[in-house]
Design an enzyme around this catalytic site. Sequence first.
Site, PDB file in Angstrom:
ATOM      1  N   GLU A 177      46.132  53.469  44.348  1.00  0.00           N
ATOM      2  CA  GLU A 177      46.411  52.349  45.263  1.00  0.00           C
ATOM      3  C   GLU A 177      46.801  52.860  46.648  1.00  0.00           C
ATOM      4  O   GLU A 177      47.971  53.135  46.896  1.00  0.00           O
ATOM      5  CB  GLU A 177      47.536  51.461  44.694  1.00  0.00           C
ATOM      6  CG  GLU A 177      47.870  50.278  45.600  1.00  0.00           C
ATOM      7  CD  GLU A 177      49.013  49.408  45.070  1.00  0.00           C
ATOM      8  OE1 GLU A 177      49.553  49.708  43.981  1.00  0.00           O
ATOM      9  OE2 GLU A 177      49.372  48.445  45.751  1.00  0.00           O
ATOM     10  N   LYS A 219      42.600  50.438  43.698  1.00  0.00           N
ATOM     11  CA  LYS A 219      43.324  49.209  44.077  1.00  0.00           C
ATOM     12  C   LYS A 219      43.595  49.250  45.580  1.00  0.00           C
ATOM     13  O   LYS A 219      44.615  49.748  46.026  1.00  0.00           O
ATOM     14  CB  LYS A 219      44.640  49.115  43.290  1.00  0.00           C
ATOM     15  CG  LYS A 219      45.530  47.950  43.704  1.00  0.00           C
ATOM     16  CD  LYS A 219      46.667  47.721  42.719  1.00  0.00           C
ATOM     17  CE  LYS A 219      47.633  46.675  43.235  1.00  0.00           C
ATOM     18  NZ  LYS A 219      48.602  46.243  42.228  1.00  0.00           N
TER      19      LYS A 219
HETATM   20  C1  5MM Z   1      51.197  46.125  47.285  1.00  0.00           C
HETATM   21  O1  5MM Z   1      51.952  45.803  46.162  1.00  0.00           O
HETATM   22  C2  5MM Z   1      51.272  45.811  44.913  1.00  0.00           C
HETATM   23  C3  5MM Z   1      50.422  44.584  44.735  1.00  0.00           C
HETATM   24  O2  5MM Z   1      51.229  43.457  44.937  1.00  0.00           O
HETATM   25  P1  5MM Z   1      50.795  42.335  46.014  1.00  0.00           P
HETATM   26  O3  5MM Z   1      49.569  41.700  45.435  1.00  0.00           O
HETATM   27  O4  5MM Z   1      52.007  41.450  46.047  1.00  0.00           O
HETATM   28  O5  5MM Z   1      50.539  43.021  47.323  1.00  0.00           O
HETATM   29  C4  5MM Z   1      52.313  45.887  43.808  1.00  0.00           C
HETATM   30  O6  5MM Z   1      51.742  46.354  42.608  1.00  0.00           O
HETATM   31  C5  5MM Z   1      53.433  46.796  44.212  1.00  0.00           C
HETATM   32  O7  5MM Z   1      52.970  48.113  44.225  1.00  0.00           O
HETATM   33  C6  5MM Z   1      54.561  46.578  43.211  1.00  0.00           C
HETATM   34  O8  5MM Z   1      55.050  45.273  43.365  1.00  0.00           O
HETATM   35  C7  5MM Z   1      55.678  47.585  43.347  1.00  0.00           C
HETATM   36  O9  5MM Z   1      56.177  47.515  44.650  1.00  0.00           O
HETATM   37  P2  5MM Z   1      57.512  48.311  45.005  1.00  0.00           P
HETATM   38  O10 5MM Z   1      57.685  48.005  46.485  1.00  0.00           O
HETATM   39  O11 5MM Z   1      58.590  47.703  44.197  1.00  0.00           O
HETATM   40  O12 5MM Z   1      57.280  49.746  44.730  1.00  0.00           O
END
Ligand code: 5MM
Length: 330
Positions: A177, A219
Site C-alpha cells: 500500500e 492497494k
Molecule cells: C489509507 O488508509 C487505509 C485505507 O483506509 P481508507 O479507505 O479510510 O483510506 C487503511 O487501511 C489504513 O492503513 C488503516 O486504517 C490503518 O491506518 P493507521 O493510520 O491507523 O495506521
Amino acid sequence: MQKTKLRSTCEKLVAKGKGILAADESTNTIAKRFAMIDLPSTEDNRRDYRELLFTAPSIEDYISGVILFDETIWQRSSDGRMFTDILRSKNICVGIKVDAGVKPMHADTEEALTHGLEGLGKRLHKYRQAGASFAKWRAVIKISDVLPTDACIHKNMQALARYASVCQQEEIVPIVEPEVLMDGKHNIERCYAVTRQVLASLYDELRQANVCLYSSLLKPNMVIAAKDCPNQADSDAIASYTVRCCKETVDEAVPGIVFLSGGQSEEQATMNLGSIFNAGKDCPWAFSFSYGRALQESALRTWQGKNANVAAAQQVFIKRCQANSRAIGG
Ligand code: 5MM
C-alpha cells in the site's frame, strides 16, 4: 505458472463483486474516529464496534477479506468466539496490518518512513497460526511544492519490497500500500505524476527483491486532485488518469488492484471505483476496493456507541458494502 496457495488467496480476495474491509485502524486512529461520535476509545468499545461490523448480516456477500489490527486478531466477540473464527466461518479471509506506523524521516521534514521490519518474520508466523492469510503495509507519500523527495520514495518502496518478500517466505499474501495523500492543494496532473513515480519505483524494488508479483496485491490511492484543490476533476477524469497510471507501471502478473478511499466521501469513493472499473475493462488486473472510512463512516455515526443502534448501523454498513460491490460488477 502453477497456481500456488498464495495466488488462490489473491484470487479469492478479488473475486467478482467482492472487496476488502480495512478495519485495521491503529489505537491512535480509531481514537480519532471514535472522537467524531464522542466515544472513548476503550478496549471494550473497540471490540463492540468491530463485532458490529464482522457480524453484519450478509457481509460475506460483498466482503472477501478483513484487515485487522494486532489487538483485534486476538479478541473474542461477546458470545466468546474468536473474531478470526467468525470471519473464517463466513469464508472471509483474515488479514493483518503489520507495519508499525510512520516516523519522521529526520528533523524539519513532513516526510515519513514506515517502520516495522524488525522481527517481522516471527510476527507473521504467529499471525498465520492465528488464521491470517494476508497482510498489509502502508507507506505514506506527501505532496507539496517541494515534496516528495526521491529519497523518501526510494526508502519507503524499499521497505515495502522487503516486507512483501518476508510475507511470501511466511506463506502470507502481501498487500503493498503506497498511499499518495490527498492533503494539500495539488491538482490531478500532479497527483498522476507523483503516483506514477511511486508505483514505478515500487515495482522496480519488488522485482529486485524477487517478490512473486503473481501472488501479491496492490492497494494504491486513486489519481485524484487534493482536497483543497480549486479544480476538482470529475469521476471520468479520475478513472482515466488512474487506469493510465496503472497501465504504465503495474506488472501484468499482479492479480488485483484494491483501491483505498483516502478521505473521499463514501459516495465519491463508490462512484470513482465504478468509473475505474468501467474504464479498466481491458486491463489484466481485477479492480476492487480495500476501504476503511468509505465503508465505515456512516455506520459509525449511526451506531453512536449504543447497543440499541447496532442493527441500524449494520444496515448502513451493508448498504455501503453492497454499493461498492455493485460498482465492480457484483
Ligand atoms: C489509507 O488508509 C487505509 C485505507 O483506509 P481508507 O479507505 O479510510 O483510506 C487503511 O487501511 C489504513 O492503513 C488503516 O486504517 C490503518 O491506518 P493507521 O493510520 O491507523 O495506521
